[in-house]
Each structure stands twice: as C-alpha cells, then as structure tokens.
Design a protein around this motif. Structure first.
Motif, PDB file in Angstrom:
ATOM      1  N   ILE A   1       1.252  -0.799   0.283  1.00 36.21           N
ATOM      2  CA  ILE A   1       0.035  -0.180   0.370  1.00 36.21           C
ATOM      3  C   ILE A   1       0.671   1.114  -0.123  1.00 36.21           C
ATOM      4  CG2 ILE A   1      -1.895   1.651   1.790  1.00 36.21           C
ATOM      5  CD1 ILE A   1      -2.844  -1.269   2.277  1.00 36.21           C
ATOM      6  N   MET A   2       2.034   1.383   0.638  1.00 33.82           N
ATOM      7  CA  MET A   2       2.730   2.397   0.884  1.00 33.82           C
ATOM      8  C   MET A   2       3.730   2.336  -0.760  1.00 33.82           C
ATOM      9  SD  MET A   2       3.978   1.947   4.507  1.00 33.82           S
ATOM     10  CE  MET A   2       5.222   3.011   4.937  1.00 33.82           C
ATOM     11  N   ARG A   3       3.620   1.303  -0.769  1.00 29.28           N
ATOM     12  CA  ARG A   3       5.053   1.856  -2.545  1.00 29.28           C
ATOM     13  C   ARG A   3       3.658   2.022  -3.429  1.00 29.28           C
ATOM     14  NH1 ARG A   3       5.001  -1.107  -6.614  1.00 29.28           N
ATOM     15  NH2 ARG A   3       4.431  -3.526  -5.506  1.00 29.28           N
ATOM     16  N   TYR A   4       2.595   2.077  -3.158  1.00 30.01           N
ATOM     17  CA  TYR A   4       1.209   2.264  -4.484  1.00 30.01           C
ATOM     18  C   TYR A   4       1.212   4.165  -3.741  1.00 30.01           C
ATOM     19  CZ  TYR A   4      -1.003  -1.336  -6.778  1.00 30.01           C
ATOM     20  OH  TYR A   4      -0.527  -3.087  -7.124  1.00 30.01           O
ATOM     21  N   ILE A   5       1.303   3.669  -2.898  1.00 30.57           N
ATOM     22  CA  ILE A   5       1.452   6.187  -2.464  1.00 30.57           C
ATOM     23  C   ILE A   5       2.289   6.550  -2.990  1.00 30.57           C
ATOM     24  CG2 ILE A   5       0.892   7.902  -0.588  1.00 30.57           C
ATOM     25  CD1 ILE A   5      -0.627   5.674   0.914  1.00 30.57           C
ATOM     26  N   ASN A   6       3.788   5.828  -3.183  1.00 34.15           N
ATOM     27  CA  ASN A   6       4.947   6.291  -3.064  1.00 34.15           C
ATOM     28  C   ASN A   6       5.466   6.453  -4.600  1.00 34.15           C
ATOM     29  OD1 ASN A   6       7.802   7.175  -1.675  1.00 34.15           O
ATOM     30  ND2 ASN A   6       8.403   5.738  -3.441  1.00 34.15           N
ATOM     31  N   ASP A   7       4.705   5.527  -5.802  1.00 32.30           N
ATOM     32  CA  ASP A   7       4.769   5.508  -6.949  1.00 32.30           C
ATOM     33  C   ASP A   7       3.644   6.221  -7.551  1.00 32.30           C
ATOM     34  OD1 ASP A   7       6.845   3.755  -6.431  1.00 32.30           O
ATOM     35  OD2 ASP A   7       6.015   2.046  -6.822  1.00 32.30           O
ATOM     36  N   GLY A   8       2.969   6.950  -7.270  1.00 31.99           N
ATOM     37  CA  GLY A   8       2.378   8.160  -7.667  1.00 31.99           C
ATOM     38  C   GLY A   8       0.715   7.634  -8.471  1.00 31.99           C
ATOM     39  N   LEU A   9       0.626   5.825  -7.469  1.00 33.48           N
ATOM     40  CA  LEU A   9      -0.386   5.406  -8.164  1.00 33.48           C
ATOM     41  C   LEU A   9      -1.812   5.969  -7.407  1.00 33.48           C
ATOM     42  CD1 LEU A   9       0.914   1.862  -8.690  1.00 33.48           C
ATOM     43  CD2 LEU A   9       0.274   3.984 -10.379  1.00 33.48           C
ATOM     44  N   VAL A  10      -1.680   6.413  -6.145  1.00 36.03           N
ATOM     45  CA  VAL A  10      -2.479   6.791  -5.382  1.00 36.03           C
ATOM     46  C   VAL A  10      -1.970   8.766  -4.669  1.00 36.03           C
ATOM     47  CG1 VAL A  10      -3.737   6.786  -3.058  1.00 36.03           C
ATOM     48  CG2 VAL A  10      -3.543   4.736  -4.460  1.00 36.03           C
ATOM     49  N   GLN A  11      -3.128   9.365  -4.878  1.00 37.79           N
ATOM     50  CA  GLN A  11      -3.118  10.788  -4.747  1.00 37.79           C
ATOM     51  C   GLN A  11      -3.554  10.552  -3.191  1.00 37.79           C
ATOM     52  OE1 GLN A  11      -4.728  11.368  -8.654  1.00 37.79           O
ATOM     53  NE2 GLN A  11      -3.892  13.313  -7.901  1.00 37.79           N
ATOM     54  N   ILE A  12      -3.282  11.512  -2.352  1.00 36.37           N
ATOM     55  CA  ILE A  12      -4.331  11.494  -0.605  1.00 36.37           C
ATOM     56  C   ILE A  12      -4.551  12.736  -0.589  1.00 36.37           C
ATOM     57  CG2 ILE A  12      -2.370  10.012   0.302  1.00 36.37           C
ATOM     58  CD1 ILE A  12      -0.697  12.017   1.754  1.00 36.37           C
ATOM     59  N   GLY A  13      -5.542  13.043  -0.130  1.00 40.16           N
ATOM     60  CA  GLY A  13      -6.534  14.166   0.262  1.00 40.16           C
ATOM     61  C   GLY A  13      -7.003  14.763  -0.834  1.00 40.16           C
ATOM     62  N   GLY A  14      -8.053  15.408  -1.245  1.00 43.14           N
ATOM     63  CA  GLY A  14      -8.484  16.187  -1.978  1.00 43.14           C
ATOM     64  C   GLY A  14      -8.099  17.071  -3.718  1.00 43.14           C
TER      65      GLY A  14
END
Length: 270
Positions: free
Chosen positions: A192-205
């Motif tokens: 999950i953290m890797r997906y966020i780090n790789d830009g596959l997931v954005q956070i916030g609005g």
C-alpha cells in the motif's frame, strides 16, 4: 493473524513524507476560520500547523488496500457503515461470546476480510494505529478555483472559491504501529505504501487538479521478534523469511529491501 488479546509481535514503520504536489486535507465549511482569506481551508493544529489526521491515513490505506486486494483476487468488503464483514456476523459473534469465546474468535477469523482484520470494523479492534502527521516544514499556498457540477457539467452557483493547500516540498512525519501482524500482512501494508510512493495513489482533495502526490523518505521498519536476519511465520497462512530490515532508507531503497515481505503477501492463500 492471531488473537488480539495476546501480544506476540510489535511492528513499527516510521519516517518522513515529502509533498511532491499541492496537498489539501480539508475541513468542513462549518469549521472554517472567518479570518482566513480561503473559503476552502486545510486542517490545522491548535498552533496552525498543517495536519494529516491518522483517520485520513487509515482511510487512504484501507481504500488502497481494497484496490490491491482486487488485483490479487482477494475479497474485501467496502468498509462502509453497515457493509463490513463484521456487520454480517455481529449478532452471531455476540451470541457465541457468552458461550464459547474460542468459537467466537474462529468465526471472526473465518468470516472477515484482510481489511477488517488489519484496519478494524464494528466491534473488531484495528491491528494497526497510524498517528497524526503534523507538518515539520511547510509553506501554505492559495489558489482560486471554480466548482463544476457533477450533474450538469456546468459551473455551479457561488462557484468561485479560494483553496488553501500545503505547498510542494513540505515535510511531515509518518508513524504506523501494528500488533501481531504476520509477514504477509506487513507485506500488504508495505505494498500500500509503495503504491502511494509510486504515485499510483493520491492523498487528500482536488486529485483531478493534480494535488496529493507524496514520497516517503528516511523509512525504518522495526519488528520485535526479528532475530538472526529472520522473521518467523506466526499463523497458518504465513511464511518464514530472511530479510535485512531497512533503517533510514529512502523510499525506493526501502521498498527494494522489503520486497520479501511483499512476496509473502503476493503468494499467500488468503
């Protein structure tokens, strides 16, 4: 995963995150500060530092995990109110609790998805805690925006708003603590953290406007029962592995070093 009333393993992942794009974790309009120039404001601490609440992190991790689980053909519930695995079996569990606690635990184990087991559900404690991230270094930006109606595709009434956000290059701490997580569950969290780090997931609005990209840095992984370079299996689905736990690693290096944990998750018969 094993019973949550017994502490067999403590897992700690900590480090920093850096914003690569504007970041907006917003608060409701009824909570806005009338002295601010922004009509869409970010969440702040009492001393005005930007904040990513632990509850926001938990939501991001759960929704990203749901996506990963589907890719691995693993069932997960939506996590929405009255739609979790526990909602379906709660009355049965409550009935068994007074008669046979071991049967109640087995029912919960057998009938809950990996997300409910890790992130919690009604009457089921979360196996992890993700702490609030309070900005250590930051700049605040403001941007005028126009709201578009999802129904009509046209500009909405009173559409002009000023959005407040945290500028790219801002630094936040990150801290996750988990109890009794098997190796495959740690691998799931790291993926999950890797997906966020790789830009596959954005956070916030404001994701459609390019907001919410971050990267991890100075990441460390500590596991209490780590010994002689090995992590033992702690349930029937788990697998013992040999691994060099990372310390103060940059994002990409951290995910290379923790690949054995991801592989345990990828191969687990969940």
């Amino acid at each position: 995963m094993i019973r949550k009333d017994i502490l067999a393993r403590r897992v700690k992942i900590y480090g920093k995150i850096e914003t690569l794009a504007p970041l907006r974790i917003g608060k409701g309009r009824e909570e806005t500060n009338p002295e601010s120039a922004a009509t869409m404001q970010i969440i702040r601490t009492y001393d005005e530092k930007p904040l990513i609440p632990g509850s926001s992190w938990k939501g991001i991790f759960r929704s990203t995990g749901e996506k990963i689980a589907k890719e691995n053909r693993i069932f997960t519930c939506t996590g929405l109110t009255r739609q979790t695995c526990m909602d379906k079996i709660l009355s049965q569990v409550q009935s068994l609790m007074s008669k046979n606690i071991d049967e109640a635990i087995k029912l919960v184990w057998d009938e809950t998805c990996i997300n409910c087991k890790i992130f919690g559900a009604p009457s089921l404690y979360s196996a992890i805690s993700i702490f609030d991230s309070i900005a250590e270094k930051f700049n605040i930006g403001y941007r005028p925006m126009i709201a578009i109606s999802r129904d009509t595709g046209a500009v909405t009434r009173s559409a002009l708003a000023t959005t407040e956000y945290v500028e790219p290059g801002s630094i936040f701490p990150f801290l996750l603590i988990g109890n009794n997580l098997p190796n495959y569950a740690i691998g799931y969290i790291i993926k999950i953290m890797r997906y966020i780090n790789d830009g596959l997931v954005q956070i916030g609005g404001n994701k459609s406007r390019g907001f919410g990209f971050i990267t991890f840095s100075k990441l460390s992984l500590e596991i209490s029962d780590y010994k002689d370079g090995k992590l033992k299996a702690i349930d029937d689905l788990d697998k013992e592995i040999t691994i060099d736990l990372p310390k103060d690693s940059e994002g990409k290096d951290f995910f290379v070093k923790t690949k054995p944990l991801e592989e345990v998750f990828n191969n687990a018969k969940i």
